[in-house]
Design a protein around this motif. Structure first.
Motif, mmCIF file in Angstrom:
data_model
loop_
_atom_site.group_PDB
_atom_site.id
_atom_site.type_symbol
_atom_site.label_atom_id
_atom_site.label_comp_id
_atom_site.label_asym_id
_atom_site.label_seq_id
_atom_site.Cartn_x
_atom_site.Cartn_y
_atom_site.Cartn_z
ATOM 1 N N GLY A 118 51.581 55.592 40.131
ATOM 2 C CA GLY A 118 51.956 56.858 39.523
ATOM 3 C C GLY A 118 51.131 57.121 38.277
ATOM 4 O O GLY A 118 50.359 56.255 37.824
ATOM 5 N N PRO A 119 51.292 58.313 37.683
ATOM 6 C CA PRO A 119 50.559 58.643 36.455
ATOM 7 C C PRO A 119 50.852 57.624 35.348
ATOM 8 O O PRO A 119 51.998 57.245 35.109
ATOM 9 C CB PRO A 119 51.100 60.026 36.085
ATOM 10 N N GLY A 120 49.823 57.139 34.700
ATOM 11 C CA GLY A 120 49.968 56.172 33.622
ATOM 12 C C GLY A 120 50.037 54.717 34.086
ATOM 13 O O GLY A 120 50.042 53.801 33.252
ATOM 14 N N GLU A 121 50.095 54.479 35.376
ATOM 15 C CA GLU A 121 50.104 53.097 35.881
ATOM 16 C C GLU A 121 48.669 52.634 36.149
ATOM 17 O O GLU A 121 47.889 53.350 36.796
ATOM 18 C CB GLU A 121 50.919 52.999 37.176
ATOM 19 N N ASN A 122 48.342 51.471 35.645
ATOM 20 C CA ASN A 122 46.996 50.925 35.833
ATOM 21 C C ASN A 122 46.983 49.876 36.949
ATOM 22 O O ASN A 122 47.804 48.955 36.935
ATOM 23 C CB ASN A 122 46.482 50.292 34.543
ATOM 24 N N PRO A 123 46.049 49.993 37.873
ATOM 25 C CA PRO A 123 45.974 49.027 38.976
ATOM 26 C C PRO A 123 45.527 47.640 38.491
ATOM 27 O O PRO A 123 44.714 47.516 37.575
ATOM 28 C CB PRO A 123 44.924 49.632 39.921
ATOM 29 N N MET A 124 46.070 46.635 39.123
ATOM 30 C CA MET A 124 45.603 45.257 38.908
ATOM 31 C C MET A 124 44.756 44.867 40.111
ATOM 32 O O MET A 124 45.257 44.774 41.227
ATOM 33 C CB MET A 124 46.789 44.296 38.760
ATOM 34 N N LEU A 125 43.458 44.650 39.864
ATOM 35 C CA LEU A 125 42.517 44.306 40.929
ATOM 36 C C LEU A 125 42.383 42.781 41.006
ATOM 37 O O LEU A 125 42.197 42.119 39.977
ATOM 38 C CB LEU A 125 41.155 44.937 40.664
ATOM 39 N N THR A 126 42.475 42.231 42.213
ATOM 40 C CA THR A 126 42.430 40.769 42.399
ATOM 41 C C THR A 126 41.303 40.378 43.348
ATOM 42 O O THR A 126 41.193 40.925 44.446
ATOM 43 C CB THR A 126 43.766 40.238 42.955
ATOM 44 N N LEU A 127 40.469 39.442 42.893
ATOM 45 C CA LEU A 127 39.392 38.847 43.695
ATOM 46 C C LEU A 127 39.844 37.451 44.093
ATOM 47 O O LEU A 127 40.291 36.673 43.248
ATOM 48 C CB LEU A 127 38.102 38.807 42.891
ATOM 49 N N LYS A 128 39.712 37.126 45.368
ATOM 50 C CA LYS A 128 40.141 35.821 45.881
ATOM 51 C C LYS A 128 39.017 35.167 46.668
ATOM 52 O O LYS A 128 38.436 35.795 47.554
ATOM 53 C CB LYS A 128 41.388 35.993 46.760
ATOM 54 N N VAL A 129 38.731 33.911 46.345
ATOM 55 C CA VAL A 129 37.700 33.129 47.035
ATOM 56 C C VAL A 129 38.391 32.019 47.821
ATOM 57 O O VAL A 129 39.184 31.260 47.262
ATOM 58 C CB VAL A 129 36.685 32.515 46.057
ATOM 59 N N THR A 130 38.090 31.911 49.119
ATOM 60 C CA THR A 130 38.749 30.922 49.980
ATOM 61 C C THR A 130 37.713 30.100 50.727
ATOM 62 O O THR A 130 36.733 30.651 51.239
ATOM 63 C CB THR A 130 39.679 31.618 50.991
ATOM 64 N N ASN A 131 37.947 28.799 50.771
ATOM 65 C CA ASN A 131 37.095 27.902 51.561
ATOM 66 C C ASN A 131 37.744 27.741 52.927
ATOM 67 O O ASN A 131 38.735 27.028 53.079
ATOM 68 C CB ASN A 131 36.945 26.553 50.864
ATOM 69 N N GLY A 132 37.173 28.392 53.924
ATOM 70 C CA GLY A 132 37.721 28.321 55.279
ATOM 71 C C GLY A 132 37.156 27.188 56.108
ATOM 72 O O GLY A 132 37.481 27.074 57.296
ATOM 73 N N GLY A 133 36.326 26.332 55.534
ATOM 74 C CA GLY A 133 35.726 25.219 56.267
ATOM 75 C C GLY A 133 36.584 23.971 56.227
ATOM 76 O O GLY A 133 37.715 23.970 55.730
ATOM 77 N N THR A 134 36.033 22.909 56.765
ATOM 78 C CA THR A 134 36.745 21.621 56.811
ATOM 79 C C THR A 134 36.215 20.632 55.774
ATOM 80 O O THR A 134 36.693 19.495 55.708
ATOM 81 C CB THR A 134 36.600 20.989 58.209
ATOM 82 N N MET A 135 35.237 21.055 54.966
ATOM 83 C CA MET A 135 34.667 20.199 53.930
ATOM 84 C C MET A 135 34.818 20.880 52.572
ATOM 85 O O MET A 135 34.795 22.107 52.484
ATOM 86 C CB MET A 135 33.170 19.939 54.200
ATOM 87 N N PRO A 136 34.991 20.096 51.485
ATOM 88 C CA PRO A 136 35.014 20.695 50.148
ATOM 89 C C PRO A 136 33.696 21.401 49.863
ATOM 90 O O PRO A 136 32.631 20.930 50.256
ATOM 91 C CB PRO A 136 35.204 19.494 49.218
ATOM 92 N N CYS A 137 33.781 22.551 49.175
ATOM 93 C CA CYS A 137 32.574 23.335 48.865
ATOM 94 C C CYS A 137 32.486 23.609 47.376
ATOM 95 O O CYS A 137 33.492 23.926 46.731
ATOM 96 C CB CYS A 137 32.584 24.654 49.634
ATOM 97 N N GLU A 138 31.283 23.504 46.846
ATOM 98 C CA GLU A 138 31.014 23.804 45.444
ATOM 99 C C GLU A 138 30.645 25.279 45.335
ATOM 100 O O GLU A 138 29.693 25.738 45.964
ATOM 101 C CB GLU A 138 29.873 22.915 44.954
ATOM 102 N N VAL A 139 31.429 26.030 44.522
ATOM 103 C CA VAL A 139 31.252 27.480 44.428
ATOM 104 C C VAL A 139 31.224 27.890 42.960
ATOM 105 O O VAL A 139 32.035 27.422 42.158
ATOM 106 C CB VAL A 139 32.397 28.227 45.152
ATOM 107 N N ASN A 140 30.296 28.771 42.619
ATOM 108 C CA ASN A 140 30.230 29.326 41.269
ATOM 109 C C ASN A 140 31.139 30.552 41.219
ATOM 110 O O ASN A 140 30.831 31.593 41.796
ATOM 111 C CB ASN A 140 28.793 29.719 40.921
ATOM 112 N N ILE A 141 32.273 30.418 40.539
ATOM 113 C CA ILE A 141 33.224 31.529 40.461
ATOM 114 C C ILE A 141 33.262 32.104 39.035
ATOM 115 O O ILE A 141 34.263 32.694 38.619
ATOM 116 C CB ILE A 141 34.634 31.072 40.890
ATOM 117 N N GLY A 142 32.173 31.951 38.302
ATOM 118 C CA GLY A 142 32.093 32.474 36.941
ATOM 119 C C GLY A 142 31.895 33.977 36.915
ATOM 120 O O GLY A 142 31.618 34.626 37.935
#
Length: 224
Positions: A114-138
């Motif tokens: 509604g008027p005056g309400e600010n959206p909260m935007l969310t970014l999500k990173v998921t590892n869908g593999g079977t091995m641990p992954c190194e990811v730059n999420i900076g």
């Protein structure tokens, strides 16, 4: 000088070549018994002292052996490799990590505002593999982009004061998220001042989350 054939005073002549044997007196017998008794007591005392010495010698050796064993046991028990369990390993990136299975998604906390309400935007990173992954999420890799059709409304990169790297190891099936409160303003590259504002009245907007070269599917929301 006596004559030959003269008898002894007792009336009997001693035999030629014989020696008279005298029996020991009672005092001599008593002295011999005392001597033998003392020798026997001395022998018993010596035997007893050797037995006692041997017994203490054996106990001493046993005690020293026990002491050595007792002093060695705590040292072995205190060894971390012998008593302490190995710590659980933390996930670490492996050469088998498939970066193509690391996905980015976008979402908002509401479907319509509604008027005056600010959206909260969310970014999500998921590892869908079977091995641990190194990811730059900076912040050097993130972008929160809002568009409306062909109109570029807002980008978090336009007025970003500084960018930083933040490398994390994401376990298989795990996710990392970042939130951005959008104040319903426009922006342009270089952070130039702009007076125009996004329109309301039920217009629809598209939020796209980006991480490096990866972009999320579109998340649609409405501003009233």
């Amino acid at each position: 000088m006596g004559r030959q054939g003269e008898s002894s005073p007792h009336g009997r002549a001693p035999a030629s070549g014989s020696t008279a044997v005298r029996k020991p007196s009672a005092a001599v017998y008593r002295r011999r018994r005392l001597f033998l008794g003392g020798a026997v007591l001395l022998i018993i005392a010596l035997v007893s002292s050797f037995a006692v010495a041997g017994a203490f010698s054996g106990r001493s050796e046993q005690a020293s052996s026990t002491a050595a064993t007792a002093s060695a046991e705590p040292t072995a028990a205190a060894s971390p490799s012998a008593s302490a369990p190995a710590p659980m390993p933390t996930p670490s990136a492996t050469p088998g990590c498939n970066q193509n299975l690391v996905t980015v998604s976008a979402s908002t906390d509401k479907a319509a505002y509604g008027p005056g309400e600010n959206p909260m935007l969310t970014l999500k990173v998921t590892n869908g593999g079977t091995m641990p992954c190194e990811v730059n999420i900076g912040t050097s890799q993130m972008e929160f982009l809002v568009t409306s059709g062909a109109d570029r409304i807002f980008s978090s990169r336009d007025c970003q004061a500084k960018s930083e790297d933040l490398v994390k190891v994401i376990a298989p099936g795990a996710s990392e998220t970042a939130n951005f409160p959008w104040s319903r303003t426009r922006s342009v590259e270089g952070c130039q001042p702009i007076e125009a504002k996004p329109g309301g009245g039920g217009a629809y907007y598209i939020f796209t989350a980006k991480l490096g070269s990866k972009a999320s599917p579109k998340a649609v929301f409405q501003l009233n």
